[in-house]
Design a protein around this motif. Structure first.
Motif, PDB file in Angstrom:
ATOM      1  N   LEU A 108       6.568  -1.756  19.682  1.00  0.00           N
ATOM      2  CA  LEU A 108       6.823  -3.170  19.405  1.00  0.00           C
ATOM      3  C   LEU A 108       6.209  -4.053  20.478  1.00  0.00           C
ATOM      4  CD1 LEU A 108      10.527  -3.431  18.226  1.00  0.00           C
ATOM      5  CD2 LEU A 108       8.475  -2.892  16.982  1.00  0.00           C
ATOM      6  N   MET A 162       5.231 -10.265  11.435  1.00  0.00           N
ATOM      7  CA  MET A 162       4.492  -9.877  12.639  1.00  0.00           C
ATOM      8  C   MET A 162       3.052 -10.388  12.564  1.00  0.00           C
ATOM      9  SD  MET A 162       6.881  -8.316  14.207  1.00  0.00           S
ATOM     10  CE  MET A 162       6.496  -7.216  15.546  1.00  0.00           C
ATOM     11  N   GLY A 182       1.787  -7.205   8.332  1.00  0.00           N
ATOM     12  CA  GLY A 182       2.428  -6.589   9.500  1.00  0.00           C
ATOM     13  C   GLY A 182       1.609  -6.455  10.772  1.00  0.00           C
ATOM     14  N   THR A 240      14.909   1.258  10.049  1.00  0.00           N
ATOM     15  CA  THR A 240      16.175   0.536  10.227  1.00  0.00           C
ATOM     16  C   THR A 240      15.828  -0.780  10.896  1.00  0.00           C
ATOM     17  OG1 THR A 240      17.106   2.652  10.892  1.00  0.00           O
ATOM     18  CG2 THR A 240      18.509   0.742  11.160  1.00  0.00           C
ATOM     19  N   TRP A 241      16.338  -1.879  10.388  1.00  0.00           N
ATOM     20  CA  TRP A 241      16.140  -3.187  11.026  1.00  0.00           C
ATOM     21  C   TRP A 241      17.516  -3.777  11.308  1.00  0.00           C
ATOM     22  CZ3 TRP A 241      13.446  -2.363   6.261  1.00  0.00           C
ATOM     23  CH2 TRP A 241      12.064  -2.182   6.404  1.00  0.00           C
ATOM     24  N   ALA A 256      -0.354  -0.753  -4.244  1.00  0.00           N
ATOM     25  CA  ALA A 256      -1.816  -0.895  -4.172  1.00  0.00           C
ATOM     26  C   ALA A 256      -2.153  -1.476  -2.813  1.00  0.00           C
ATOM     27  CB  ALA A 256      -2.323  -1.821  -5.271  1.00  0.00           C
ATOM     28  N   ARG A 257      -3.329  -1.160  -2.329  1.00  0.00           N
ATOM     29  CA  ARG A 257      -3.764  -1.736  -1.055  1.00  0.00           C
ATOM     30  C   ARG A 257      -4.631  -2.951  -1.345  1.00  0.00           C
ATOM     31  NH1 ARG A 257      -8.014  -0.504   2.212  1.00  0.00           N
ATOM     32  NH2 ARG A 257      -8.497   1.331   0.984  1.00  0.00           N
ATOM     33  N   ALA A 258      -4.346  -4.059  -0.676  1.00  0.00           N
ATOM     34  CA  ALA A 258      -5.184  -5.246  -0.845  1.00  0.00           C
ATOM     35  C   ALA A 258      -6.376  -5.122   0.093  1.00  0.00           C
ATOM     36  CB  ALA A 258      -4.373  -6.498  -0.519  1.00  0.00           C
ATOM     37  N   TYR A 299      11.881  -8.064  18.099  1.00  0.00           N
ATOM     38  CA  TYR A 299      12.532  -8.059  16.789  1.00  0.00           C
ATOM     39  C   TYR A 299      12.089  -9.274  15.965  1.00  0.00           C
ATOM     40  CZ  TYR A 299      15.786  -4.189  17.564  1.00  0.00           C
ATOM     41  OH  TYR A 299      16.343  -2.952  17.744  1.00  0.00           O
ATOM     42  N   ALA A 317       0.821  -1.209   0.000  1.00  0.00           N
ATOM     43  CA  ALA A 317       0.000   0.000   0.000  1.00  0.00           C
ATOM     44  C   ALA A 317       0.859   1.265   0.000  1.00  0.00           C
ATOM     45  CB  ALA A 317      -0.914  -0.015   1.216  1.00  0.00           C
ATOM     46  N   ARG A 335       9.532   5.923  14.744  1.00  0.00           N
ATOM     47  CA  ARG A 335       8.884   5.592  16.011  1.00  0.00           C
ATOM     48  C   ARG A 335       8.468   4.134  15.962  1.00  0.00           C
ATOM     49  NH1 ARG A 335       3.405   5.869  16.633  1.00  0.00           N
ATOM     50  NH2 ARG A 335       3.435   7.214  18.464  1.00  0.00           N
TER      51      ARG A 335
HETATM   52  C1  LIG Z   1      10.548   1.554  14.070  1.00  0.00           C
HETATM   53  C2  LIG Z   1      10.760   0.074  14.158  1.00  0.00           C
HETATM   54  C3  LIG Z   1      12.050  -0.430  14.258  1.00  0.00           C
HETATM   55  C4  LIG Z   1      12.254  -1.809  14.326  1.00  0.00           C
HETATM   56  N1  LIG Z   1      13.519  -2.280  14.395  1.00  0.00           N
HETATM   57  C5  LIG Z   1      13.736  -3.599  14.337  1.00  0.00           C
HETATM   58  C6  LIG Z   1      15.055  -4.109  14.286  1.00  0.00           C
HETATM   59  O1  LIG Z   1      16.022  -3.348  14.368  1.00  0.00           O
HETATM   60  N2  LIG Z   1      15.239  -5.444  14.166  1.00  0.00           N
HETATM   61  C7  LIG Z   1      14.192  -6.306  14.090  1.00  0.00           C
HETATM   62  O2  LIG Z   1      14.397  -7.512  13.936  1.00  0.00           O
HETATM   63  N3  LIG Z   1      12.932  -5.857  14.194  1.00  0.00           N
HETATM   64  C8  LIG Z   1      12.678  -4.528  14.304  1.00  0.00           C
HETATM   65  N4  LIG Z   1      11.403  -4.069  14.357  1.00  0.00           N
HETATM   66  C9  LIG Z   1      10.322  -5.042  14.539  1.00  0.00           C
HETATM   67  C10 LIG Z   1       9.881  -5.732  13.253  1.00  0.00           C
HETATM   68  O3  LIG Z   1      10.955  -6.414  12.682  1.00  0.00           O
HETATM   69  C11 LIG Z   1       9.335  -4.747  12.258  1.00  0.00           C
HETATM   70  O4  LIG Z   1       8.115  -4.297  12.747  1.00  0.00           O
HETATM   71  C12 LIG Z   1       9.164  -5.325  10.854  1.00  0.00           C
HETATM   72  O5  LIG Z   1       8.998  -4.268   9.969  1.00  0.00           O
HETATM   73  C13 LIG Z   1       8.024  -6.317  10.754  1.00  0.00           C
HETATM   74  O6  LIG Z   1       8.030  -6.857   9.468  1.00  0.00           O
HETATM   75  P1  LIG Z   1       6.705  -7.280   8.700  1.00  0.00           P
HETATM   76  O7  LIG Z   1       7.095  -7.559   7.317  1.00  0.00           O
HETATM   77  O8  LIG Z   1       5.999  -8.303   9.481  1.00  0.00           O
HETATM   78  O9  LIG Z   1       5.793  -5.969   8.733  1.00  0.00           O
HETATM   79  P2  LIG Z   1       6.102  -4.564   8.063  1.00  0.00           P
HETATM   80  O10 LIG Z   1       7.548  -4.391   7.834  1.00  0.00           O
HETATM   81  O11 LIG Z   1       5.392  -3.561   8.897  1.00  0.00           O
HETATM   82  O12 LIG Z   1       5.433  -4.663   6.640  1.00  0.00           O
HETATM   83  C14 LIG Z   1       4.059  -4.664   6.434  1.00  0.00           C
HETATM   84  C15 LIG Z   1       3.825  -4.027   5.090  1.00  0.00           C
HETATM   85  O13 LIG Z   1       2.511  -4.334   4.673  1.00  0.00           O
HETATM   86  C16 LIG Z   1       1.967  -3.209   4.039  1.00  0.00           C
HETATM   87  N5  LIG Z   1       0.517  -3.357   4.123  1.00  0.00           N
HETATM   88  C17 LIG Z   1      -0.253  -3.402   5.235  1.00  0.00           C
HETATM   89  N6  LIG Z   1      -1.536  -3.621   4.908  1.00  0.00           N
HETATM   90  C18 LIG Z   1      -1.569  -3.735   3.555  1.00  0.00           C
HETATM   91  C19 LIG Z   1      -2.604  -3.984   2.611  1.00  0.00           C
HETATM   92  N7  LIG Z   1      -3.873  -4.170   2.990  1.00  0.00           N
HETATM   93  N8  LIG Z   1      -2.293  -4.039   1.300  1.00  0.00           N
HETATM   94  C20 LIG Z   1      -1.000  -3.860   0.883  1.00  0.00           C
HETATM   95  N9  LIG Z   1       0.014  -3.625   1.737  1.00  0.00           N
HETATM   96  C21 LIG Z   1      -0.267  -3.567   3.046  1.00  0.00           C
HETATM   97  C22 LIG Z   1       2.530  -2.019   4.793  1.00  0.00           C
HETATM   98  O14 LIG Z   1       2.542  -0.853   3.975  1.00  0.00           O
HETATM   99  C23 LIG Z   1       3.942  -2.510   5.111  1.00  0.00           C
HETATM  100  O15 LIG Z   1       4.878  -2.098   4.140  1.00  0.00           O
HETATM  101  C24 LIG Z   1      11.156  -2.696  14.313  1.00  0.00           C
HETATM  102  C25 LIG Z   1       9.866  -2.172  14.239  1.00  0.00           C
HETATM  103  C26 LIG Z   1       9.666  -0.812  14.169  1.00  0.00           C
HETATM  104  C27 LIG Z   1       8.248  -0.290  14.106  1.00  0.00           C
END
Ligand SMILES: Cc1cc2nc3c(=O)[nH]c(=O)nc-3n(C[C@H](O)[C@H](O)[C@H](O)COP(=O)(O)OP(=O)(O)OC[C@H]3O[C@@H](n4cnc5c(N)ncnc54)[C@H](O)[C@@H]3O)c2cc1C
Length: 400
Positions: A235, A259, A136, A43-44, A108-110, A270, A35, A232
């Motif tokens: 977690l 997540m 996420g 940063t991860w 695009a948003r699903a 993390y 989306a 920000r």
């Molecule tokens: C600020 C921050 C720093 C972090 N730092 C670390 C770290 O250093 N190390 C670590 O291991 N973990 C870290 N984390 C924890 C975790 O790893 C992250 O939250 C990580 O981004 C989670 O990955 P994910 O792919 O599950 O979700 P996300 O990375 O949040 O990805 C979800 C994606 O889905 C998209 N999305 C959501 N709904 C829809 C939809 N309906 N249609 C299309 N797209 C959609 C969003 O735009 C987003 O891009 C951090 C978290 C945060 C918030």
């Protein structure tokens, strides 16, 4: 079919899946649907031993910065650990994915996600044999959670900041609002990320207060300069997870990852190390949604079982210790050997490690610690809140 694999969400988990699949089979066509725009300013980071050599190889193109060693600081002692540390940024991760010819990313948003297709906000239906949901959102209804909240500010300093390696925890700061520490990542000799982090009971982040604390920390070290980025985070810290119920409810749908599937470290929040392992599971199963779902579910349930001790540690941290006393638990932990600390972050504690963490002068009252032993009461609370699907959950539990 629009692709062999649709990845819904282009965040960390699905980007790692894209990299792992592309590395293993560049002929598998991947459609990533997110989306938002690709580079979101994140940063991860991970500790080097979180990954095995094979994982480090395919993740390497996404790594923006790596350091040899890290430090922690508490009021009673400071320590340098030999453990390497590395960070991915939104830019480096998006760049690595964009360099894979088999991956197409669309914005695009699903609105609807199923095992066979997704419907986007532009009224398009996109189909693939396998659909993965990496959107996420943490499955809070199946968990009992505490929170780690933080604000990070990246500064371009006017003069070198003189930091060479990350400070993972600087807990010499006032402990108001829960266990509080400052985390710093020196990206270049003038560029540094400073995060003010708090382990709290509620998911409330006071941005202004955290940002002011970052400013005070920087000023106390003589670091002044321009803010170039701010992030920000709220977690989750998992005290209980009803993984069997979550996977029972998800059956028949797209494959949840990241997540969205509760695949994160229960204490640190993390998700990168587990996301890398799940990416390899997906890459090793070039089948349809049902096949990939079964493989990821098997991995996730086994992992959830292995994480039960870590969830106990989260309960100790958040339930057994008063907010201002939480620092003592981490202080106690960081006196342990480097290798044990590494296994903790990698989620690979041995039984001996688990005993070692608890041995010695307890940092929390024994009665409080004993009250945290059982996860079940928290699970019952979660089940009651969402309406308990008894038979499905029991079937999943028996399958474990
Ligand atoms: C600020 C921050 C720093 C972090 N730092 C670390 C770290 O250093 N190390 C670590 O291991 N973990 C870290 N984390 C924890 C975790 O790893 C992250 O939250 C990580 O981004 C989670 O990955 P994910 O792919 O599950 O979700 P996300 O990375 O949040 O990805 C979800 C994606 O889905 C998209 N999305 C959501 N709904 C829809 C939809 N309906 N249609 C299309 N797209 C959609 C969003 O735009 C987003 O891009 C951090 C978290 C945060 C918030």
């Amino acid at each position: 079919m629009d692709a062999d694999l649709i990845l819904v969400g282009g965040g960390l988990a699905n980007s790692l899946i894209a990299l792992a699949v592309a590395a293993r089979d560049p002929s598998r066509r991947i459609l990533m649907v997110d989306a938002g725009a690709p580079a979101g300013g994140h940063t991860w980071s991970f500790h080097e031993p979180d990954m095995n050599e094979g994982q480090r190889r395919w993740i390497a193109p996404a790594v923006a910065c790596a350091w040899r060693g890290q430090e922690v600081h508490f009021t009673k002692f400071s320590r340098r650990l030999r453990t390497g540390y590395a960070s991915l940024t939104s830019q480096s991760l998006a760049g690595a994915v964009a360099a894979c010819p088999s991956v197409t990313r669309i914005q695009a948003r699903a609105d609807r996600i199923s095992a066979e297709c997704i419907e986007t906000d532009g009224n398009r239906t996109l189909r693939a044999p396998c659909v993965v949901d990496g959107t996420g959102r943490v499955p809070e209804a199946y968990m009992a959670l505490g929170w780690q909240v933080f604000v990070g500010i990246e500064l371009e300093c006017e003069a070198p900041h003189n930091r060479a390696i990350p400070i993972i925890m600087d807990a010499r700061v006032p402990q108001h609002g829960g266990y509080r520490f400052v985390y710093t990542l020196p990206f270049t000799d003038r560029r540094i990320l400073i995060e003010d982090t708090r382990y709290t009971d509620g998911a409330v982040l006071d941005d202004a207060d955290c940002a002011a604390a970052v400013g005070a920390y920087a000023a106390a070290r003589g670091w002044s300069g321009a803010e170039v980025r701010r992030e920000r985070g709220v977690l989750p810290v998992a005290m209980a997870f009803d993984a069997p119920a979550f996977w029972a409810a998800a059956a028949g749908g797209a494959v949840p990852v990241g997540m969205r599937a509760g695949l994160f470290h229960p204490v640190s929040g993390y998700s990168l190390p587990l996301a890398a392992r799940v990416a390899e599971v997906v890459a090793a199963h070039p089948g349809d949604t049902e096949i990939v779902f079964a493989a990821v579910r098997r991995f996730a349930l086994a992992e959830a079982r292995r994480q039960s001790y870590l969830r106990f540690l989260s309960r100790l941290l958040l339930r057994a210790a008063a907010p201002e006393e939480r620092r003592k638990i981490m202080e106690h932990f960081y006196r342990l050997p480097d290798a044990l600390v590494e296994r903790f972050y990698a989620g690979r504690l041995t039984l001996a490690d688990q005993a070692r963490i608890l041995i010695g002068k307890p940092p929390v009252p024994i009665a409080n610690a004993l009250a945290c032993l059982r996860e079940r009461p928290l699970l019952h609370d979660a089940r009651r809140k969402r309406g308990y699907d008894g038979p499905a959950v029991l079937a999943e539990e028996q399958a474990l």
